[in-house]
Design an enzyme around this catalytic site. Structure first.
Site, PDB file in Angstrom:
ATOM      1  N   HIS A  31      -7.502  -0.671   5.916  1.00  0.00           N
ATOM      2  CA  HIS A  31      -7.049  -2.052   6.098  1.00  0.00           C
ATOM      3  C   HIS A  31      -7.183  -2.510   7.549  1.00  0.00           C
ATOM      4  O   HIS A  31      -7.496  -3.675   7.807  1.00  0.00           O
ATOM      5  CB  HIS A  31      -5.607  -2.195   5.620  1.00  0.00           C
ATOM      6  CG  HIS A  31      -5.463  -2.173   4.127  1.00  0.00           C
ATOM      7  ND1 HIS A  31      -5.909  -3.197   3.319  1.00  0.00           N
ATOM      8  CD2 HIS A  31      -4.942  -1.231   3.285  1.00  0.00           C
ATOM      9  CE1 HIS A  31      -5.656  -2.908   2.058  1.00  0.00           C
ATOM     10  NE2 HIS A  31      -5.077  -1.718   2.003  1.00  0.00           N
ATOM     11  N   SER A  73       0.799  -1.219   0.000  1.00  0.00           N
ATOM     12  CA  SER A  73       0.000   0.000   0.000  1.00  0.00           C
ATOM     13  C   SER A  73       0.834   1.272   0.000  1.00  0.00           C
ATOM     14  O   SER A  73       1.881   1.346   0.660  1.00  0.00           O
ATOM     15  CB  SER A  73      -0.910   0.020   1.238  1.00  0.00           C
ATOM     16  OG  SER A  73      -1.794  -1.072   1.233  1.00  0.00           O
TER      17      SER A  73
END
Length: 504
Positions: free
Chosen positions: A434, A336
């Protein structure tokens, strides 16, 4: 079809809105994306709008006839849609303000029913429940009924998604802080959450054989790692890659949220190895080389669905899909970006310098190494030199500077991800996404994105959020309820170093 007289009225009203002042105290556009306020309305424009709303946003049927009243003809919803589409951007803001104020809840009726509910508290349970149901029904805004009718005509759901995008922009730019506008947005979000519930979404794998229109939209919507050309796109849906999207029957041909996955041997720590280095387009996948699924890009495509949970469900569905295709696969992780880290760091350096605490961020040896590497002039504060390096990205061109800054930036980044909060949750939006999903903040990767964009946004650092499938439910619950962040020893070690150096 809309009758000619109605069409002429709509076009005439739209022209009137475009070229004249519309409503006293209502927002209109200023520049490309801002909003400002107009002066008093013309009598003709105000009358046209009031007549339209009177036709399309009718009062709720009585409680007794709520299930017996026939729906309005489709032409009513189409008239509303065409009128709104015909407005300029600034006039849409004024229209939505009037819709929210004039077509909401009947507050007098609600007050009367609330008083009656209090009077029934000593009566039997059936009477109380019916009084509660009457009150609940009276709390339905007129525009909610209008939106429900609009959703049933072709293109109606997409229209409402785009209308909510306009509402969100009005609120974001603070063009209006009206409680009526906020309530309108909340009502529409609630409806969209019902219509786009996970049970109504279709998981679609995108391949090179998918319709050209879908492939083009996948390319256009890619917001994390831009797709350069058709060959690049072909590789991202080719061997050792998977692309999945959620679609909805009410919006055919529109991917709602898109997830790109790389199939690798190990958990990737560098994005260039995924988006720049590929197998040949006709390569046969070797199942023995596929042990990990790396979620390297997830993009929501519809601004109007902001806040409607889609991405977290997409990841869970894709995990099940991949487990079905590769039963031996056990490693699931994101790779990410860290948007906002560089700007946060600039602010932190400025704050520490103002407070005279610049020496707290780096050790004496680290400051000396930075000063030596940049050759700063005598008397120039080292914090200023460091801020300039971060702002320009010049440090990436020097191996010596990179080595000096690696321990510093890694621990600062770990603190930004783990320690910086908004209302108790992670400040970084990707981290928050997340962690809510139950992932573990697993590994922070140095020089993981050396593209100009990666260096500018996050000093080239990226992070793996690892999905341990037997722990995600517990992690998600702990984060949402207690704001506890599941993190690896590497991350916690870097956080500890930051706290020690920064005297937190």
């Amino acid at each position: 079809m809309i009758s000619n007289p109605v069409a002429r009225a709509v076009r005439g009203s739209a022209r009137c809105w475009r070229h004249r002042a519309v409503f006293d105290g209502l927002p209109v556009a200023s520049g490309v994306s801002g909003w400002r306020w107009r002066s008093a309305p013309t009598r003709r424009a105000s009358s046209a709008m009031e007549e339209l709303l009177a036709r399309v946003a009718v009062p709720l049927p009585s409680y007794e006839t709520r299930d017996k009243s026939p729906p309005p003809p489709e032409s009513t919803s189409l008239e509303f849609m065409n009128f709104y589409r015909g407005l300029e951007k600034e006039d849409k803001a004024g229209f939505l303000s009037r819709l929210s104020q004039d077509c909401g809840v009947d507050h007098r009726a609600v007050s009367d029913l609330a008083a009656k509910l209090l009077d029934t508290q000593r009566r039997d349970q059936a009477t109380i429940l019916q009084a509660e149901d009457r009150l609940r029904y009276s709390l339905t805004p007129r525009y909610k009924q209008l939106f429900s009718h609009v959703s049933r005509v072709p293109g109606g759901v997409k229209f409402l998604v785009d209308l909510r995008a306009d509402l969100l922009e009005i609120l974001a730019t603070k063009a209006s802080d009206s409680p009526h506008i906020r309530d309108l947005n909340s009502t529409l979000k609630s409806l969209l959450s019902e219509w786009f519930s996970v049970g109504l979404l279709h998981l679609e794998r995108i391949t090179w054989g998918s319709p050209c229109e879908i492939l083009q939209k996948i390319s256009q919507y890619e917001a994390v790692h831009p797709i350069r050309n058709w060959t690049d796109l072909k590789r991202r849906v080719g061997p050792y890659r998977r692309c999945f999207a959620f679609t909805h029957a009410a919006m055919p041909g529109e991917p709602l949220v898109v997830l790109h996955v790389a199939l690798t041997e190990d958990i990737a720590d560098n994005i260039q190895s995924i988006v720049r280095e590929f197998a040949t387009l006709d390569a046969e996948e070797d199942i023995n080389k596929i042990n990990s699924a790396i979620f390297y890009s997830i993009s929501s495509t519809q601004a109007g669905l902001q806040g409607v949970e889609l991405g977290n469900y997409l990841i869970k569905r894709v995990v099940r899909e991949l487990q079905s295709e590769f039963p031996h696969m056990a490693q699931f992780s994101s790779l990410s970006p860290i948007p906002g880290f560089s700007s946060w760091l600039q602010g932190l350096l400025s704050q520490y310098r103002k407070e005279g605490r610049g020496s707290d961020l780096l050790s004496e040896q680290e400051w000396a190494e930075v000063e030596q590497a940049v050759g700063s002039n005598p008397g120039t504060p080292a914090a200023d030199s460091l801020r300039k390096l971060i702002a320009t990205g010049e440090w990436t061109r020097s191996e010596k500077l990179s080595l000096a800054l690696e321990p510093v930036l890694m621990r600062l980044c770990a603190w930004y991800l783990y320690g910086e909060k908004r209302r108790g949750f992670a400040l970084n939006p990707v981290a928050n996404f997340h962690l809510q999903n139950g992932a573990t903040m697993w590994r922070i990767n140095w020089r993981a994105d050396t593209s100009p964009r990666g260096v500018a946004n996050s000093c080239g650092i990226m992070v793996n959020y690892r999905y341990f499938l037997n722990e995600t439910s517990r992690n998600s619950a702990l984060y949402l309820q207690s704001k506890a962040v599941a993190a690896s020893e590497q991350v916690l070690g870097l956080v500890s170093q930051f706290q020690k150096n920064s005297k937190l």
